[in-house]
Design a protein around this motif. Structure first.
Motif, mmCIF file in Angstrom:
data_model
loop_
_atom_site.group_PDB
_atom_site.id
_atom_site.type_symbol
_atom_site.label_atom_id
_atom_site.label_comp_id
_atom_site.label_asym_id
_atom_site.label_seq_id
_atom_site.Cartn_x
_atom_site.Cartn_y
_atom_site.Cartn_z
ATOM 1 N N TYR A 127 0.824 -1.218 0.000
ATOM 2 C CA TYR A 127 0.000 0.000 0.000
ATOM 3 C C TYR A 127 0.854 1.263 0.000
ATOM 4 C CZ TYR A 127 0.578 -1.091 5.035
ATOM 5 O OH TYR A 127 1.077 -1.443 6.265
ATOM 6 N N THR A 271 -2.891 2.923 4.834
ATOM 7 C CA THR A 271 -2.604 1.500 5.029
ATOM 8 C C THR A 271 -3.577 0.680 4.176
ATOM 9 O OG1 THR A 271 -4.000 1.339 7.019
ATOM 10 C CG2 THR A 271 -1.697 1.977 7.345
ATOM 11 N N SER A 272 -4.222 -0.338 4.760
ATOM 12 C CA SER A 272 -5.155 -1.173 3.999
ATOM 13 C C SER A 272 -6.068 -1.925 4.966
ATOM 14 C CB SER A 272 -4.399 -2.180 3.123
ATOM 15 O OG SER A 272 -3.854 -3.212 3.931
ATOM 16 N N PHE A 273 -7.129 -2.549 4.427
ATOM 17 C CA PHE A 273 -8.029 -3.358 5.265
ATOM 18 C C PHE A 273 -7.246 -4.442 6.004
ATOM 19 C CE2 PHE A 273 -11.892 -2.551 2.290
ATOM 20 C CZ PHE A 273 -12.273 -1.460 3.045
ATOM 21 N N LYS A 274 -6.268 -5.029 5.300
ATOM 22 C CA LYS A 274 -5.503 -6.126 5.884
ATOM 23 C C LYS A 274 -4.540 -5.613 6.963
ATOM 24 C CE LYS A 274 -2.522 -8.796 3.439
ATOM 25 N NZ LYS A 274 -2.114 -9.512 2.221
ATOM 26 N N LEU A 314 -12.587 9.900 -4.932
ATOM 27 C CA LEU A 314 -12.068 8.998 -5.966
ATOM 28 C C LEU A 314 -10.888 9.650 -6.687
ATOM 29 C CD1 LEU A 314 -12.566 6.230 -7.261
ATOM 30 C CD2 LEU A 314 -14.078 7.359 -8.906
ATOM 31 N N LEU A 318 -7.193 8.042 -6.839
ATOM 32 C CA LEU A 318 -6.593 7.633 -8.107
ATOM 33 C C LEU A 318 -5.472 8.558 -8.564
ATOM 34 C CD1 LEU A 318 -9.747 6.672 -10.198
ATOM 35 C CD2 LEU A 318 -8.041 5.102 -9.247
ATOM 36 N N ASN A 321 -2.767 9.750 -5.662
ATOM 37 C CA ASN A 321 -2.101 8.540 -5.160
ATOM 38 C C ASN A 321 -2.334 8.299 -3.673
ATOM 39 O OD1 ASN A 321 -1.218 8.135 -7.741
ATOM 40 N ND2 ASN A 321 0.950 8.479 -7.322
ATOM 41 N N PRO A 323 -4.267 5.434 -2.316
ATOM 42 C CA PRO A 323 -5.085 4.267 -2.669
ATOM 43 C C PRO A 323 -6.092 3.815 -1.610
ATOM 44 C CG PRO A 323 -2.757 3.669 -2.392
ATOM 45 C CD PRO A 323 -2.830 5.163 -2.443
ATOM 46 N N PHE A 324 -5.841 4.115 -0.330
ATOM 47 C CA PHE A 324 -6.753 3.663 0.734
ATOM 48 C C PHE A 324 -7.686 4.786 1.189
ATOM 49 C CE2 PHE A 324 -7.240 1.729 5.204
ATOM 50 C CZ PHE A 324 -8.127 0.752 4.771
ATOM 51 N N ILE A 326 -10.562 5.964 0.167
ATOM 52 C CA ILE A 326 -11.981 5.604 0.281
ATOM 53 C C ILE A 326 -12.145 4.425 1.243
ATOM 54 C CG2 ILE A 326 -13.961 4.672 -0.992
ATOM 55 C CD1 ILE A 326 -12.968 6.320 -3.402
ATOM 56 N N GLY A 327 -11.277 3.429 1.120
ATOM 57 C CA GLY A 327 -11.357 2.255 1.997
ATOM 58 C C GLY A 327 -11.313 2.656 3.465
ATOM 59 N N LEU B 4 -12.687 -0.851 -5.333
ATOM 60 C CA LEU B 4 -11.662 -1.151 -4.342
ATOM 61 C C LEU B 4 -11.277 -2.624 -4.454
ATOM 62 C CD1 LEU B 4 -12.959 0.602 -1.090
ATOM 63 C CD2 LEU B 4 -11.910 1.611 -3.117
ATOM 64 N N PRO B 6 -9.589 -6.210 -2.659
ATOM 65 C CA PRO B 6 -9.937 -6.815 -1.361
ATOM 66 C C PRO B 6 -9.250 -6.149 -0.165
ATOM 67 C CG PRO B 6 -9.517 -8.514 -2.998
ATOM 68 C CD PRO B 6 -9.137 -7.217 -3.639
ATOM 69 N N GLU B 7 -8.154 -5.472 -0.409
ATOM 70 C CA GLU B 7 -7.477 -4.763 0.690
ATOM 71 C C GLU B 7 -8.001 -3.340 0.870
ATOM 72 O OE1 GLU B 7 -3.312 -5.181 1.567
ATOM 73 O OE2 GLU B 7 -3.110 -6.605 -0.077
ATOM 74 N N GLY B 8 -9.042 -2.977 0.073
ATOM 75 C CA GLY B 8 -9.611 -1.638 0.186
ATOM 76 C C GLY B 8 -8.852 -0.588 -0.592
ATOM 77 N N LEU B 9 -7.961 -1.046 -1.476
ATOM 78 C CA LEU B 9 -7.134 -0.103 -2.237
ATOM 79 C C LEU B 9 -7.686 0.085 -3.644
ATOM 80 C CD1 LEU B 9 -3.637 -1.586 -1.247
ATOM 81 C CD2 LEU B 9 -4.930 0.201 -0.074
ATOM 82 N N VAL B 10 -7.432 1.246 -4.211
ATOM 83 C CA VAL B 10 -7.825 1.498 -5.603
ATOM 84 C C VAL B 10 -6.666 2.206 -6.302
ATOM 85 C CG1 VAL B 10 -9.044 3.650 -4.990
ATOM 86 C CG2 VAL B 10 -9.607 2.471 -7.120
ATOM 87 N N PHE B 11 -6.345 1.735 -7.500
ATOM 88 C CA PHE B 11 -5.230 2.306 -8.256
ATOM 89 C C PHE B 11 -5.683 2.630 -9.678
ATOM 90 C CE2 PHE B 11 -3.184 -0.619 -5.209
ATOM 91 C CZ PHE B 11 -2.324 0.254 -4.572
ATOM 92 N N ARG B 12 -4.936 3.508 -10.342
ATOM 93 C CA ARG B 12 -5.155 3.732 -11.772
ATOM 94 C C ARG B 12 -4.899 2.428 -12.515
ATOM 95 N NH1 ARG B 12 -2.137 7.939 -10.147
ATOM 96 N NH2 ARG B 12 -0.189 7.201 -11.030
#
Lengths: 383, 116
Positions: A127, A271-274, A314, A318, A321, A323-324, A326-327, B4, B6-12
């Motif tokens: 991430y 970070t991330s969900f994980k 969003l 995107l 940069n 990435p988390f 929204i999550g 997103l 599965p880890e909740g991440l989103v990329f270009r």
């Protein structure tokens, strides 16, 4: 040359300072003059028209974003927003490179307090390594080897511009003071002896926190060697001896029960969900019984965000940069903290302060507010 | 791709590449980047001119004095206001277009035709 807030802050020439001021002005124009027009178009014009067709603009934010991107004006606004951010990094990088040998010389002072421990084998998590967060070239982990402080200097100088003065000017420490105020609000009788700041970057918050507890041993961890070398020198020049090490907050090498207080400042959304539950379990492991964990985060929630705020989110994810972004706003982080075994878990909003006051009337509240006016605070106790 | 993972991440679609908003017309993106940088150079020149004028009013200047000059809070606020006005003039066509879109029901109707 202008006065700097501490010995490590890169000095700007007349022209560099003028370019920096302009980048702030340009970002201000894009955010405060143009963005409200997009907000108005989406939230005040399109949302009611969709509602009249029985549709939910918030739920359709992804397709609305693609719809907006058919407009040249929207693509131009997107490009200018990215270009302004890139211009910030470019102009700051130029300023830092001009004086990098001098900054590295200052950072190598063997008599300075604190310490730094880097790990050449360290690899940052996905991430943080897939894209350069905030478009900062090289990302947090950028490191050119022993003695390098470049990314720390770039991040420090740019952060004051990035926050447009709302996080305590060039010291960028309002979030650190706000974390301590939360501690005083919730635990007025406690004084930590060992403190860990997870994801400390250049120690903006770490140094502010250390100032309230001069007897405490304070540690900061992050993923970049150049950030940490700079952080150590920056803290030392501000009178704080802080121990920095290059580690992943999901799994550190500190012994069980090493700390009385574990904090992070605007880190969880990167970070991330994980990673979230892992970080909470690691904080739990690192605390002694009775120890406190606190996380400061952006006060934004996805469920209450308008259609424009979702489209904007969003874009942030995107194209800036993050990435988390929204999550993190969708995650039930408080539940993650309870699942990790913490007791007395509290989540809410802490008004931003420039100085924390143990004797102040507690102002921690369930009422949300705008970013930089309040911060989302989440805290719990290890029983 | 805007879902997103599965880890909740989103990329270009291709995270290794810079964002591109003008498919097939990358020069438009580059041009906007150049205009952005150019406004920075205009701002810097304006600041330098302002420094010269303020130092002239104080009785004169040379290069050393110009390099060392830093505006006080009042002067900086005046510069920032001038800068906002300059930015507003340079990007007026975009701002005007947004104002027009806000009052254009035909375009708004096309925006409702999403690919949901």
């Amino acid at each position: 040359m202008s006065a700097t807030p501490h010995a490590m802050m890169p000095e700007a020439t007349h022209d560099e300072a003028a370019r920096f001021a302009h980048v702030v002005g340009l970002k201000n124009f894009l955010m405060r003059q143009l963005e409200p027009k997009w907000r108005s178009l989406v939230d005040e014009k399109l949302t009611p028209q969709l509602a009249a067709e029985g549709r939910d603009a918030k739920g359709e934010y992804r397709s609305l974003e693609r719809s907006l991107a058919r407009l040249g004006a929207y693509r131009t606004w997107q490009q200018l927003t990215v270009s302004a951010q890139e211009e910030m990094w470019r102009s700051v990088g130029e300023c830092v490179d001009r004086q990098l040998p001098e900054l590295e010389r200052r950072a190598s002072d063997p008599t300075a307090g604190g310490s730094v421990r880097t790990d050449p084998q360290f690899r940052p998590p996905r991430y943080l390594s897939t894209v350069d967060i905030h478009l900062m070239p090289g990302g947090y982990a950028d490191d050119r080897g022993e003695g390098d402080v470049r990314q720390g200097a770039v991040f420090d100088k740019a952060a004051a511009l990035y926050h447009m003065g709302r996080n305590g000017g060039e010291l960028n420490d309002v979030r650190g003071h706000t974390l301590v105020q939360h501690y005083f609000d919730r635990f007025p009788g406690m004084t930590p002896e060992r403190i860990l700041d997870m994801g400390c970057t250049v120690g903006h918050s770490t140094t502010a926190i250390a100032g309230y507890f001069p007897q405490a041993e304070v540690h900061g961890i992050d993923v970049g060697g150049a950030l940490l070398r700079y952080a150590r020198a920056r803290s030392a020049s501000l009178g704080a001896s802080i121990h920095y090490s290059q580690q992943n907050a999901e799994q550190t090498d500190f012994a069980d029960g090493s700390f009385d207080l574990v904090v992070s400042s605007a880190v969880l959304h990167e970070t991330s969900f994980k990673a979230l539950p892992r970080i909470m379990r690691e904080a739990h492991r690192l605390l002694r019984p009775g120890g406190v964990m606190m996380h400061l985060e952006v006060p934004l929630r996805f469920d209450t965000a308008s259609a424009w705020n979702r489209v904007r989110g969003l874009f942030e994810a995107l194209h800036n940069n993050e990435p988390f972004w929204i999550g993190a706003q969708q995650a039930d982080i408080a539940q993650t903290v309870r699942d990790a075994g913490f007791a007395d878990v509290a989540s809410g909003y802490q008004p931003a302060v420039r100085v924390a006051d143990r004797a102040a009337e507690p102002r921690f509240t369930s009422t949300p507010g705008p970013v930089h006016v309040v911060w989302y605070l989440l805290s719990g106790v290890k029983r | 791709m805007t879902e997103l993972d599965p880890e909740g991440l989103v990329f270009r679609d291709d995270p290794s590449k810079r964002s591109s908003f003008f498919a097939g017309q990358a020069d438009v993106g580059r041009l906007l980047g150049m205009i952005t940088a150019l406004t920075g150079e205009i701002a810097m020149l304006r600041a330098r001119l302002d420094t010269h004028e303020r130092l002239a009013a104080e009785g004169g200047f040379d290069r050393t004095k110009v390099e060392a000059y830093r505006p006080d809070a009042t002067a900086l606020a005046e510069r920032m206001a001038d800068d906002q006005a300059m930015i507003g003039r340079v990007f007026k066509p975009l701002s005007d277009e947004l104002d027009r879109l806000l009052e254009d029901p035909v375009v708004q109707k096309t925006l409702l035709e999403t690919d949901r």
